[in-house]
Design a protein around this motif. Structure first.
Motif, PDB file in Angstrom:
ATOM      1  N   CYS A 158       0.850  -1.190   0.000  1.00 21.17           N
ATOM      2  CA  CYS A 158       0.000   0.000   0.000  1.00 21.17           C
ATOM      3  C   CYS A 158       0.886   1.241   0.000  1.00 21.17           C
ATOM      4  O   CYS A 158       2.082   1.156   0.275  1.00 21.17           O
TER       5      CYS A 158
ATOM      6  N   TRP B 185      -6.700   4.239  -2.675  1.00 17.67           N
ATOM      7  CA  TRP B 185      -7.555   3.923  -1.533  1.00 17.67           C
ATOM      8  C   TRP B 185      -7.685   2.406  -1.371  1.00 17.67           C
ATOM      9  O   TRP B 185      -7.552   1.874  -0.276  1.00 17.67           O
ATOM     10  N   ALA B 186      -7.926   1.724  -2.480  1.00 17.67           N
ATOM     11  CA  ALA B 186      -8.162   0.278  -2.435  1.00 17.67           C
ATOM     12  C   ALA B 186      -6.960  -0.487  -1.879  1.00 17.67           C
ATOM     13  O   ALA B 186      -7.137  -1.538  -1.264  1.00 17.67           O
ATOM     14  N   SER B 187      -5.756   0.051  -2.047  1.00 24.48           N
ATOM     15  CA  SER B 187      -4.587  -0.656  -1.523  1.00 24.48           C
ATOM     16  C   SER B 187      -4.582  -0.700   0.002  1.00 24.48           C
ATOM     17  O   SER B 187      -3.913  -1.536   0.603  1.00 24.48           O
TER      18      SER B 187
ATOM     19  N   VAL C  46     -10.679  -6.313   2.122  1.00 20.13           N
ATOM     20  CA  VAL C  46     -11.837  -6.941   1.499  1.00 20.13           C
ATOM     21  C   VAL C  46     -11.831  -8.395   1.945  1.00 20.13           C
ATOM     22  O   VAL C  46     -10.844  -9.106   1.751  1.00 20.13           O
TER      23      VAL C  46
ATOM     24  N   SER D 162      -4.881  -5.961  -0.298  1.00 21.24           N
ATOM     25  CA  SER D 162      -4.328  -6.282  -1.612  1.00 21.24           C
ATOM     26  C   SER D 162      -2.953  -6.918  -1.458  1.00 21.24           C
ATOM     27  O   SER D 162      -2.153  -6.491  -0.647  1.00 21.24           O
TER      28      SER D 162
ATOM     29  N   SER E 172     -13.603   8.267  -5.321  1.00 25.45           N
ATOM     30  CA  SER E 172     -14.243   6.991  -5.630  1.00 25.45           C
ATOM     31  C   SER E 172     -13.668   5.907  -4.725  1.00 25.45           C
ATOM     32  O   SER E 172     -12.454   5.878  -4.487  1.00 25.45           O
ATOM     33  N   PRO E 173     -14.515   5.000  -4.243  1.00 23.91           N
ATOM     34  CA  PRO E 173     -13.990   3.875  -3.460  1.00 23.91           C
ATOM     35  C   PRO E 173     -13.178   2.908  -4.316  1.00 23.91           C
ATOM     36  O   PRO E 173     -12.505   2.026  -3.798  1.00 23.91           O
ATOM     37  N   LEU E 174     -13.219   3.096  -5.634  1.00 31.03           N
ATOM     38  CA  LEU E 174     -12.466   2.238  -6.542  1.00 31.03           C
ATOM     39  C   LEU E 174     -11.073   2.790  -6.841  1.00 31.03           C
ATOM     40  O   LEU E 174     -10.314   2.171  -7.579  1.00 31.03           O
ATOM     41  N   ASP E 175     -10.753   3.962  -6.294  1.00 35.62           N
ATOM     42  CA  ASP E 175      -9.438   4.563  -6.484  1.00 35.62           C
ATOM     43  C   ASP E 175      -8.380   3.545  -6.037  1.00 35.62           C
ATOM     44  O   ASP E 175      -8.422   3.054  -4.913  1.00 35.62           O
ATOM     45  N   PRO E 176      -7.435   3.185  -6.890  1.00 33.39           N
ATOM     46  CA  PRO E 176      -6.439   2.175  -6.523  1.00 33.39           C
ATOM     47  C   PRO E 176      -5.599   2.565  -5.308  1.00 33.39           C
ATOM     48  O   PRO E 176      -5.163   1.709  -4.554  1.00 33.39           O
TER      49      PRO E 176
END
Length: 109
Positions: free
Chosen positions: A7, A44-46, A50, A55, A38-42
């Motif tokens: 991350c 943020w997603a890192s 989930v 990740s 966006s919650p899909l922003d990479p």
């Protein structure tokens, strides 16, 4: 300066002598959470778990870049204790145990 492999986080650990027999440890962490659009922003997603897992895709970024973005200077010039006020130092020193060592219990055989 240390970096997370998965991350956009970097951190630094510093030590400062406080008194004759005391040393304070400071951990500073900087995280790039993305733009928040966006919650899909990479970025943020890192950081997001989930199903209990983060990740496992390694991320590459320049060492010190996140620190530099926050601190507005090169990471090598960051002074970890620069934000502490005199009151912060008093509170810190109050929380450090006394320099007197407790007596050890005696055991008789």
């Amino acid at each position: 300066m240390m970096q997370c492999r998965y991350c956009l986080t970097e951190f630094r650990i510093d030590f400062k002598k406080c008194g004759r027999h005391r040393t304070a440890m400071f951990v500073t962490r900087w995280m790039d959470l993305g733009e928040g659009r966006s919650p899909l922003d990479p970025r943020w997603a890192s950081h997001v778990r989930v199903d209990g897992r983060t990740s496992q895709v390694p991320v590459n970024f320049e060492r010190g870049s996140i620190c530099a973005a926050f601190e507005q200077q090169e990471y090598s010039r960051f002074e970890f204790d620069s934000l502490l006020t005199p009151q912060d130092w008093k509170r810190l020193l109050r929380k450090i145990p006394s320099e007197r060592r407790p007596s050890l219990p005696e055991y008789h055989l």
